[in-house]
Design a protein around this motif. Structure first.
Motif, mmCIF file in Angstrom:
data_model
loop_
_atom_site.group_PDB
_atom_site.id
_atom_site.type_symbol
_atom_site.label_atom_id
_atom_site.label_comp_id
_atom_site.label_asym_id
_atom_site.label_seq_id
_atom_site.Cartn_x
_atom_site.Cartn_y
_atom_site.Cartn_z
ATOM 1 N N LEU A 70 38.187 -49.287 40.263
ATOM 2 C CA LEU A 70 36.735 -49.149 40.325
ATOM 3 C C LEU A 70 36.195 -49.611 41.668
ATOM 4 O O LEU A 70 35.350 -48.937 42.274
ATOM 5 C CB LEU A 70 36.101 -49.959 39.186
ATOM 6 N N TRP A 130 44.162 -53.691 37.111
ATOM 7 C CA TRP A 130 44.351 -52.370 37.731
ATOM 8 C C TRP A 130 43.053 -51.562 37.685
ATOM 9 O O TRP A 130 42.660 -50.935 38.685
ATOM 10 C CB TRP A 130 45.457 -51.617 36.999
ATOM 11 N N ALA A 131 42.384 -51.558 36.531
ATOM 12 C CA ALA A 131 41.139 -50.799 36.391
ATOM 13 C C ALA A 131 40.058 -51.363 37.303
ATOM 14 O O ALA A 131 39.266 -50.605 37.890
ATOM 15 C CB ALA A 131 40.671 -50.829 34.930
ATOM 16 N N ARG A 145 45.504 -52.092 43.492
ATOM 17 C CA ARG A 145 45.778 -51.151 42.410
ATOM 18 C C ARG A 145 47.256 -50.776 42.373
ATOM 19 O O ARG A 145 47.863 -50.702 41.297
ATOM 20 C CB ARG A 145 44.916 -49.902 42.587
#
Length: 452
Positions: free
Chosen positions: A278, A273-274, A171
């Protein structure tokens, strides 16, 4: 990483094991919490916060956390500025080669993104955060020889070594790339507003038709969201341009350049990134309340103090004996694994159709519970639920039990698994707690004396 409450709870545990003197006596707080409501974890959080009544422990943790986040923010700003300056330098000429600029924008970024995808697939389940742990080691960020500071530093270093930190590292890496691409986008927008550019292309090996097809393929995705794409005539006219193009053609190339940066650079990186965010949330560390330190505190809270002079002990509730039906069976473990592969044989010893037994595995988090409920909605089976005898019938566990019982069309029976890790008094106490909980719900219990 651990949540701030979990971090404080773990720091209290570490310091108490080293005989640290707190602002408030831990024993006094533990006794006061005995009659308060809440899950064991909630009460442990409250206990840690009250022990740290002057906020000294939380202050040290917040200082380390703030400095780590400050370094990450500073690096993101530096990457954004470097992206802006790099593209600003690249676009100094009034006539620029479109494909050369596009390769400079997205070439290395695309290679790194594909490399990350490959490594993510190859290194599934492996930790890749050792170098990151040494790079941002809390020992570099905070100085102090006192017990609190040293214990807090060790706590953060243990978190940085956790397997879930690979997603934290991913991330952060995507965050730096997003900052760089955003800086480039700002530079393009600024320069296109204040300057007038002409775009050209040139190639020794590729023909006009090849470049026309390449441009149309490249422009397909940006065109879906409204960006202009040069037509065939504009592409041919832009070859080997050394002077100003018509403004309409230049705007088409500029629109395609911005759209390509967004759709092939920023959007894929934002998705990556998402995804990492998560996965990190799902793999996030949590306080292990099964540690002996926490189990002693929880057992103390569960003791019932009575007056022997005027108290008449009521008979302990007994769960009904499990009745095994003749239909199909589904066996599952609740939250904890079993040391025995075929643990259900004791509960289904009289059931001869072994091929009609479906092993669901472990039901731990919300996703597992939802998957089990979906299965029970479409399969009329009797559920045999194996519960580790160290598991406590707290609110969260009983809520899962109630949901499974509601959806099991042929009923639910429970088997408490054998446990030799605790003393006899503790095993008897937990066994009676489960007897009480199952009796209140009229859920059958497999009669297995080995758990006592």
């Amino acid at each position: 990483m651990l949540s701030p409450q979990d971090q404080l709870t773990e720091l209290v545990r570490t310091l108490e094991s080293k005989q640290h003197i707190f602002a408030t006596d831990p024993l006094l707080i533990t006794e006061k919490l005995q009659n308060e409501d809440g899950t064991p974890l909630q009460k442990l959080h409250r206990r840690a916060a009250r022990i740290d009544s002057n906020g000294a422990l939380a202050s040290v943790l917040a200082k380390i956390d703030g400095r780590i986040k400050g370094i990450m923010m500073a690096m993101s700003i530096i990457w954004c500025v470097s992206g802006f300056l790099g593209l600003f330098t690249l676009l100094q000429a009034n006539v620029v080669n479109f494909f050369y600029v596009l390769v400079c924008l997205l070439g290395f970024h695309t290679i790194m993104l594909v490399g990350w995808l490959v490594l993510t697939v190859i290194n599934q389940g492996k930790s890749s955060s050792n170098w990151f742990a040494s790079f941002v080691s809390p020992s570099y960020l905070i100085r102090g020889k006192d017990d609190v500071t040293q214990a807090a530093v060790r706590l953060y270093e243990e978190q940085l070594q956790h397997s879930g930190m690979r997603w934290y590292l991913g991330r952060f890496s995507h965050q730096l790339w997003l900052a760089t691409l955003t800086g480039m986008l700002f530079a393009i927008m600024f320069l296109l507003i204040v300057r007038q550019y002409s775009f050209s292309w040139e190639s020794t090996l590729l023909s006009d038709n090849a470049l026309i097809n390449l441009t149309q393929v490249l422009g397909w995705l940006p065109s879906l969201v409204g960006f202009d794409v040069p037509d065939k005539a504009a592409i041919i006219e832009s070859r080997l341009v050394t002077d100003a193009l018509p403004l309409s053609i230049a705007r088409q190339w500029a629109s395609l350049l911005i759209g390509s940066l967004l759709m092939y650079g920023i959007v894929p990186r934002a998705i990556a990134w998402a995804f990492c965010a998560l996965m990190f949330r799902r793999k996030k560390m949590r306080v292990d309340i099964n540690l002996l330190y926490y189990q002693k505190i929880i057992n103390f809270w569960q003791r019932q103090v009575v007056d022997a002079d005027d108290f008449k002990e009521a008979p302990a509730p007994i769960a009904p004996k499990a009745k095994v039906s003749t239909g199909n069976k589904l066996v599952a473990l609740l939250e904890y694994p079993s040391n025995q592969d075929n643990w259900w044989l004791a509960g289904l010893s009289d059931f001869t159709h072994q091929n009609e037994i479906e092993n669901f595995g472990i039901v731990d988090d919300r996703d597992d519970l939802a998957r089990l409920i979906d299965y029970l909605e479409t399969h009329p089976v009797q559920v045999l639920l194996g519960i580790h005898s160290t598991a406590l019938p707290d609110r969260g566990t009983l809520r899962k039990l109630d949901q499974i019982a509601t959806h099991a069309k042929q009923g639910l029976i429970v088997q408490l698994l054998d446990d030799t890790s605790s003393n006899e008094d503790s095993r008897i106490q937990r066994y009676q707690q489960w007897q009480t909980a199952l009796a209140a719900r009229k859920i059958g219990l497999v009669n297995d004396e080995s758990v006592l």
